[in-house]
Write an enzyme that holds these catalytic residues in place. Structure first.
Site, short mmCIF file in Angstrom:
data_model
loop_
_atom_site.label_atom_id
_atom_site.label_comp_id
_atom_site.label_asym_id
_atom_site.label_seq_id
_atom_site.Cartn_x
_atom_site.Cartn_y
_atom_site.Cartn_z
N LEU A 49 -5.73 12.69 9.86
CA LEU A 49 -5.31 13.51 8.74
C LEU A 49 -6.22 13.26 7.55
CD1 LEU A 49 -1.41 13.20 8.74
CD2 LEU A 49 -2.74 15.28 9.09
N LYS A 89 -10.08 -3.21 14.16
CA LYS A 89 -8.87 -2.77 14.85
C LYS A 89 -8.47 -3.76 15.95
CE LYS A 89 -9.83 2.03 13.70
NZ LYS A 89 -8.72 2.15 12.75
N TYR A 117 -15.25 4.84 15.49
CA TYR A 117 -13.97 4.14 15.46
C TYR A 117 -13.83 3.09 16.57
CZ TYR A 117 -11.57 6.79 11.84
OH TYR A 117 -11.18 7.31 10.63
N ALA A 170 -3.16 -6.56 -3.75
CA ALA A 170 -2.24 -7.07 -2.71
C ALA A 170 -2.86 -8.18 -1.88
CB ALA A 170 -1.80 -5.92 -1.80
N GLY A 185 0.85 -1.19 0.00
CA GLY A 185 0.00 0.00 0.00
C GLY A 185 0.88 1.24 0.00
N GLY A 236 -0.83 8.75 0.83
CA GLY A 236 -0.96 8.91 2.28
C GLY A 236 0.20 8.39 3.09
N PHE A 288 -2.42 -0.65 -6.07
CA PHE A 288 -3.43 -1.00 -7.08
C PHE A 288 -3.92 0.31 -7.67
CE2 PHE A 288 -7.15 -4.21 -7.79
CZ PHE A 288 -6.80 -4.30 -9.12
#
Length: 396
Positions: free
Chosen positions: A273, A244, A235, A112, A48, A52, A74
């Site tokens: 961000l 997570k 989250y 991936a 990846g 970012g 990708f």
């Protein structure tokens, strides 16, 4: 063609090749200005790698540690009539800068999650690196096809147990209104964990270890965001939260697997961000705009490249990393300072459509969003006729 941003919802559907190159150079210049990273990695795989935090990881490793890098992404290539994706142009720009600096870089374009891309990557590592001493896992995808079953799994961004209502900013209209997200089903929770949890990270490490391509003392890191009270409903006690938890489980399992080689796996918690992922998550554009406002006033604001420099120097390659009780590397410490969060929480209920640009730093948020796609960079002539076709940076 003359390339202007085409924004639809939380995504920009085109990208500017020269702007993306300027953005990459900006990050490289930041790392170069800080000098070499002591005891940094030398052979790095970034899964990846094109935007970012993944792109910032690759830049930090290459230009901070003179590391060889192999990246997996990708991305959509350009045609004469359509621009490529931002990640395509970022990768092309990174390759050009690495070549000019005499640094080895190779990139693979593909899924991936697939066994095919893993095998292709392992062959490239074996041919050009021998063994990897840092594996960065920075994938952000809404879907994943399980390579063993062939089943396509899709993630959702939903709370668990009961619905969640919160203030939300529509970035198309700049209208602020409450948004209600209904709770996830058990299938949706399981699918989200399958896509965003730690299983694929484990598969990558397992494949590298079985092929004897992991160096002794190798490190691997996967990225996450946790946040505080305002973001906890989306989250924490939510589908992403379950994913997570699975990422933490995977880190522990990988640590056990690497113990014989003195290897180490950590989840790293990074700050909020603007990324292509965070812009799609309810409440985050407004929350991040407030984070920008408060942290810029405090002098603590950081972008992706600043965060990654600190991760390498204060987390991965130091004898005293900042770890929490779950063995996570904490790079979000400045965002989560009690006084910073208190200011953000005090401003949250006061934001209206009329004062959006005064109380928050939505302008800074939007500027950073457009930068992701190569727009708004100084020194770039956005009125010039530009060829969208840039030589392919990827291994055939």
């Amino acid at each position: 063609m003359i390339i202007k941003p085409k924004v639809r919802g939380f995504i920009c559907t085109n990208a500017h090749p020269q702007g993306c190159a300027a953005h990459v150079r900006e990050q490289i210049d930041f790392i170069k200005a800080r000098g070499p990273i002591e005891n940094g990695p030398k052979n790095v795989l970034v899964i990846g790698c094109s935007t970012g935090y993944g792109l910032a990881s690759r830049i930090t490793a290459a230009f901070g540690s003179q590391a060889k890098t192999i990246g997996v992404a990708f991305e959509k290539p350009p045609t004469e009539r359509k621009t490529g994706s931002a990640g395509y142009y970022n990768t092309a720009a990174f390759h050009a800068e690495a070549e000019a600096a005499g640094l080895f870089a190779a990139s693979i374009n593909g899924d991936a999650f697939s066994d095919e891309i893993k095998e292709k990557t392992l062959a490239l590592v074996k041919a050009h690196m021998g063994k990897v001493d840092l594996v960065v896992y920075s994938l952000a995808s809404p879907r994943r096809t399980d390579p063993k079953t062939g089943v396509l799994h899709s993630s959702v961004l939903k709370p668990i147990g009961e619905g969640y209502t919160a203030k939300n900013l529509n970035t198309d209209t700049l209208k602020i209104s409450d948004i209600t997200v209904e709770p996830a089903s058990e299938d949706e929770i399981a699918n989200t964990v399958k896509v965003m949890g730690g299983e694929d990270w484990e598969l990558w490490i397992d494949a590298l270890q079985k092929a004897d391509l992991l160096a002794d003392n190798a490190r691997t890191v996967a990225y996450t965001y946790l946040g505080e009270k305002l973001t906890w409903p989306i989250y924490g006690h939510a589908t992403i939260g379950k994913a997570k938890e699975d990422l933490d489980r995977a880190a522990q399992a990988i640590n056990e697997r690497l113990a014989g080689q003195n290897g180490r796996a950590n989840v790293s918690v990074l700050k909020a961000l603007v990324t292509q992922s965070s812009s799609a998550i309810p409440i985050m554009p407004l929350y991040i705009s407030l984070v920008y406002k408060v942290m810029k006033e405090e002098g603590t604001h950081e972008g992706c490249i600043e965060q990654l420099y600190r991760l390498f120097t204060e987390g991965l390659y130091t004898d005293q990393p900042r770890l929490d009780d779950h063995n996570r590397l904490r790079m979000d410490n400045l965002e989560l300072k009690p006084e910073t969060q208190a200011k953000i929480e005090a401003l949250w209920p006061k934001v209206t459509e009329e004062n959006l640009f005064d109380i928050t730093d939505y302008k800074g948020y939007n500027d950073d969003f457009l930068k992701l796609f190569g727009f708004g960079l100084s020194g770039v002539d956005y009125e010039a006729d530009v060829d969208p076709v840039v030589p392919a940076p990827f291994v055939d």
